[in-house]
Design a protein around this motif. Structure first.
Motif, PDB file in Angstrom:
ATOM      1  N   PRO A   6      46.542  23.471  75.727  1.00  0.00           N
ATOM      2  CA  PRO A   6      47.721  22.964  76.433  1.00  0.00           C
ATOM      3  C   PRO A   6      49.017  23.320  75.695  1.00  0.00           C
ATOM      4  O   PRO A   6      49.099  23.179  74.469  1.00  0.00           O
ATOM      5  N   VAL A   7      49.978  23.801  76.446  1.00  0.00           N
ATOM      6  CA  VAL A   7      51.270  24.165  75.867  1.00  0.00           C
ATOM      7  C   VAL A   7      52.382  23.421  76.597  1.00  0.00           C
ATOM      8  O   VAL A   7      52.465  23.455  77.831  1.00  0.00           O
ATOM      9  N   LEU A   8      53.216  22.741  75.833  1.00  0.00           N
ATOM     10  CA  LEU A   8      54.408  22.070  76.347  1.00  0.00           C
ATOM     11  C   LEU A   8      55.616  22.880  75.905  1.00  0.00           C
ATOM     12  O   LEU A   8      55.802  23.107  74.705  1.00  0.00           O
ATOM     13  N   THR A   9      56.411  23.365  76.848  1.00  0.00           N
ATOM     14  CA  THR A   9      57.606  24.131  76.489  1.00  0.00           C
ATOM     15  C   THR A   9      58.855  23.280  76.675  1.00  0.00           C
ATOM     16  O   THR A   9      58.981  22.540  77.652  1.00  0.00           O
ATOM     17  N   ILE A  10      59.757  23.399  75.722  1.00  0.00           N
ATOM     18  CA  ILE A  10      61.038  22.693  75.786  1.00  0.00           C
ATOM     19  C   ILE A  10      62.140  23.705  75.526  1.00  0.00           C
ATOM     20  O   ILE A  10      62.337  24.154  74.397  1.00  0.00           O
ATOM     21  N   ASP A  11      62.826  24.085  76.583  1.00  0.00           N
ATOM     22  CA  ASP A  11      63.907  25.057  76.492  1.00  0.00           C
ATOM     23  C   ASP A  11      65.257  24.377  76.681  1.00  0.00           C
ATOM     24  O   ASP A  11      65.345  23.251  77.169  1.00  0.00           O
ATOM     25  N   VAL A 123      53.594  22.528  71.037  1.00  0.00           N
ATOM     26  CA  VAL A 123      54.928  22.232  71.557  1.00  0.00           C
ATOM     27  C   VAL A 123      55.805  23.414  71.189  1.00  0.00           C
ATOM     28  O   VAL A 123      55.994  23.707  70.008  1.00  0.00           O
ATOM     29  N   ALA A 124      56.316  24.126  72.191  1.00  0.00           N
ATOM     30  CA  ALA A 124      57.106  25.340  71.954  1.00  0.00           C
ATOM     31  C   ALA A 124      58.565  25.096  72.308  1.00  0.00           C
ATOM     32  O   ALA A 124      58.906  24.776  73.442  1.00  0.00           O
ATOM     33  N   ASP A 125      59.419  25.243  71.325  1.00  0.00           N
ATOM     34  CA  ASP A 125      60.852  24.964  71.458  1.00  0.00           C
ATOM     35  C   ASP A 125      61.631  26.274  71.435  1.00  0.00           C
ATOM     36  O   ASP A 125      61.446  27.091  70.531  1.00  0.00           O
ATOM     37  N   GLY A 126      62.487  26.491  72.440  1.00  0.00           N
ATOM     38  CA  GLY A 126      63.280  27.717  72.445  1.00  0.00           C
ATOM     39  C   GLY A 126      64.182  27.854  73.639  1.00  0.00           C
ATOM     40  O   GLY A 126      64.702  26.874  74.161  1.00  0.00           O
ATOM     41  N   ARG A 127      64.366  29.108  74.059  1.00  0.00           N
ATOM     42  CA  ARG A 127      65.229  29.399  75.192  1.00  0.00           C
ATOM     43  C   ARG A 127      64.493  30.102  76.332  1.00  0.00           C
ATOM     44  O   ARG A 127      64.951  30.112  77.461  1.00  0.00           O
ATOM     45  N   PHE A 134      55.455  31.453  77.455  1.00  0.00           N
ATOM     46  CA  PHE A 134      54.317  30.670  77.948  1.00  0.00           C
ATOM     47  C   PHE A 134      54.539  30.284  79.421  1.00  0.00           C
ATOM     48  O   PHE A 134      54.739  29.106  79.743  1.00  0.00           O
ATOM     49  N   PRO A 135      54.511  31.268  80.314  1.00  0.00           N
ATOM     50  CA  PRO A 135      54.782  30.991  81.734  1.00  0.00           C
ATOM     51  C   PRO A 135      53.734  30.104  82.391  1.00  0.00           C
ATOM     52  O   PRO A 135      53.984  29.522  83.454  1.00  0.00           O
ATOM     53  N   ASP A 136      52.554  29.963  81.762  1.00  0.00           N
ATOM     54  CA  ASP A 136      51.484  29.139  82.322  1.00  0.00           C
ATOM     55  C   ASP A 136      51.395  27.767  81.658  1.00  0.00           C
ATOM     56  O   ASP A 136      50.391  27.065  81.816  1.00  0.00           O
ATOM     57  N   ALA A 137      52.428  27.367  80.939  1.00  0.00           N
ATOM     58  CA  ALA A 137      52.431  26.063  80.273  1.00  0.00           C
ATOM     59  C   ALA A 137      52.186  24.940  81.283  1.00  0.00           C
ATOM     60  O   ALA A 137      52.667  25.001  82.412  1.00  0.00           O
ATOM     61  N   PHE A 138      51.439  23.918  80.841  1.00  0.00           N
ATOM     62  CA  PHE A 138      51.093  22.847  81.768  1.00  0.00           C
ATOM     63  C   PHE A 138      52.286  21.934  82.069  1.00  0.00           C
ATOM     64  O   PHE A 138      52.316  21.243  83.083  1.00  0.00           O
ATOM     65  N   LEU A 139      53.295  21.945  81.183  1.00  0.00           N
ATOM     66  CA  LEU A 139      54.514  21.160  81.403  1.00  0.00           C
ATOM     67  C   LEU A 139      55.686  21.896  80.772  1.00  0.00           C
ATOM     68  O   LEU A 139      55.626  22.301  79.614  1.00  0.00           O
ATOM     69  N   LYS A 140      56.749  22.052  81.569  1.00  0.00           N
ATOM     70  CA  LYS A 140      57.952  22.738  81.097  1.00  0.00           C
ATOM     71  C   LYS A 140      59.155  21.811  81.253  1.00  0.00           C
ATOM     72  O   LYS A 140      59.387  21.261  82.322  1.00  0.00           O
ATOM     73  N   ASN A 214      55.708  10.452  78.268  1.00  0.00           N
ATOM     74  CA  ASN A 214      55.065   9.894  79.460  1.00  0.00           C
ATOM     75  C   ASN A 214      54.664  10.997  80.441  1.00  0.00           C
ATOM     76  O   ASN A 214      53.604  10.932  81.074  1.00  0.00           O
ATOM     77  N   LEU A 215      55.517  12.013  80.569  1.00  0.00           N
ATOM     78  CA  LEU A 215      55.185  13.140  81.437  1.00  0.00           C
ATOM     79  C   LEU A 215      53.966  13.894  80.923  1.00  0.00           C
ATOM     80  O   LEU A 215      53.098  14.313  81.705  1.00  0.00           O
ATOM     81  N   VAL A 216      53.899  14.076  79.601  1.00  0.00           N
ATOM     82  CA  VAL A 216      52.746  14.745  78.994  1.00  0.00           C
ATOM     83  C   VAL A 216      51.471  13.960  79.294  1.00  0.00           C
ATOM     84  O   VAL A 216      50.451  14.537  79.702  1.00  0.00           O
ATOM     85  N   LYS A 217      51.536  12.660  79.108  1.00  0.00           N
ATOM     86  CA  LYS A 217      50.367  11.814  79.360  1.00  0.00           C
ATOM     87  C   LYS A 217      49.894  11.920  80.799  1.00  0.00           C
ATOM     88  O   LYS A 217      48.694  12.039  81.073  1.00  0.00           O
ATOM     89  N   GLN A 218      50.850  11.921  81.727  1.00  0.00           N
ATOM     90  CA  GLN A 218      50.513  12.028  83.151  1.00  0.00           C
ATOM     91  C   GLN A 218      49.876  13.374  83.469  1.00  0.00           C
ATOM     92  O   GLN A 218      48.851  13.446  84.167  1.00  0.00           O
TER      93      GLN A 218
END
Length: 223
Positions: A6-11, A123-127, A134-140, A214-218
């Motif tokens: 699982p990959v969570l991206t935060i841009d 958890v991937a942090d960037g722009r 990670f275009p297939d991340a489960f949560l962006k 909370n979003l990750v958990k859901q």
């Protein structure tokens, strides 16, 4: 077999708080952390140490392909030497933004960033984490805030580190960086089509953290 990590991206733009909340979430989840900005900053520092011209693309590509960078325990290392504080100054930030606009440099670092996706999660942090890496991340997530608020946060950070800066200069720098990041030909700064947008101009980091947690958990409960 597809990668099920699982990959969570935060841009988001500079100063939006994505770095702080990404670290908190990685610690909370027990996942790996990719600070892609730090990778570009370490490269920027090597470019500065090399006295390399910004026009010498061949040389910058070589420096990128041979970059000896390591990250552990919230610290960054270049050639085995800790450079965590050095890569956070404004000169390094500016160079990182400039060289990040080169498609060939981004291509060199792309494969390296993908290797961070390891069990139990990332958890991937960037722009461009959610759009390109990670275009297939489960949560962006796309974090944003006003230029003024982002400049204030950066001002306080730099003051704490002993840098002599003015708020007006930081506002101008952030505006220029935004334009550069959003208009570059490859991987411009923009929300992924399926990203959740959070404006954190008027909300604290704790609220942002809880919202994303909370979003990750859901989302994980539905995988």
């Amino acid at each position: 077999m597809p990668d099920l990590t699982p990959v969570l991206t935060i841009d988001g733009p500079s100063g939006s708080g994505k770095g702080t909340v990404s670290k908190l979430l990685a610690e909370h989840l027990g996942w790996h952390l990719l600070d892609s900005g730090a990778l570009y900053r370490v490269l920027a520092l090597r470019v500065l140490h090399d006295n390399c011209s910004f026009d010498d693309l061949d040389r910058i590509e070589f420096l990128a392909s041979t970059l000896d960078a390591e990250f552990s325990d919230n610290s960054a290392y270049l050639n085995g030497i800790a450079v965590t504080n050095e890569i956070r100054n404004e000169a390094c930030s500016d160079v990182a933004s400039r060289i990040a606009a080169y498609p060939s440099v981004r291509e060199v670092l792309l494969a390296r960033q993908k290797l961070f996706a390891q069990s139990p999660g990332l958890v991937a942090d960037g722009r461009d984490m959610g759009t390109i890496v990670f275009p297939d991340a489960f949560l962006k997530i796309y974090l944003d805030a006003s230029v003024e608020e982002r400049a204030k946060r950066r001002f306080l950070q730099l003051k704490e580190r002993g840098y002599n800066v003015t708020l007006q200069d930081l506002i101008a720098d952030i505006m220029q960086r935004d334009i550069r990041d959003k208009t570059r030909a490859v991987a411009p700064l923009e929300p992924a089509a399926d990203a959740i947008l959070l404006d954190c101009t008027d909300i604290g980091i704790e609220v942002v953290f809880n919202t994303i947690a909370n979003l990750v958990k859901q989302r994980l409960s539905n995988i």
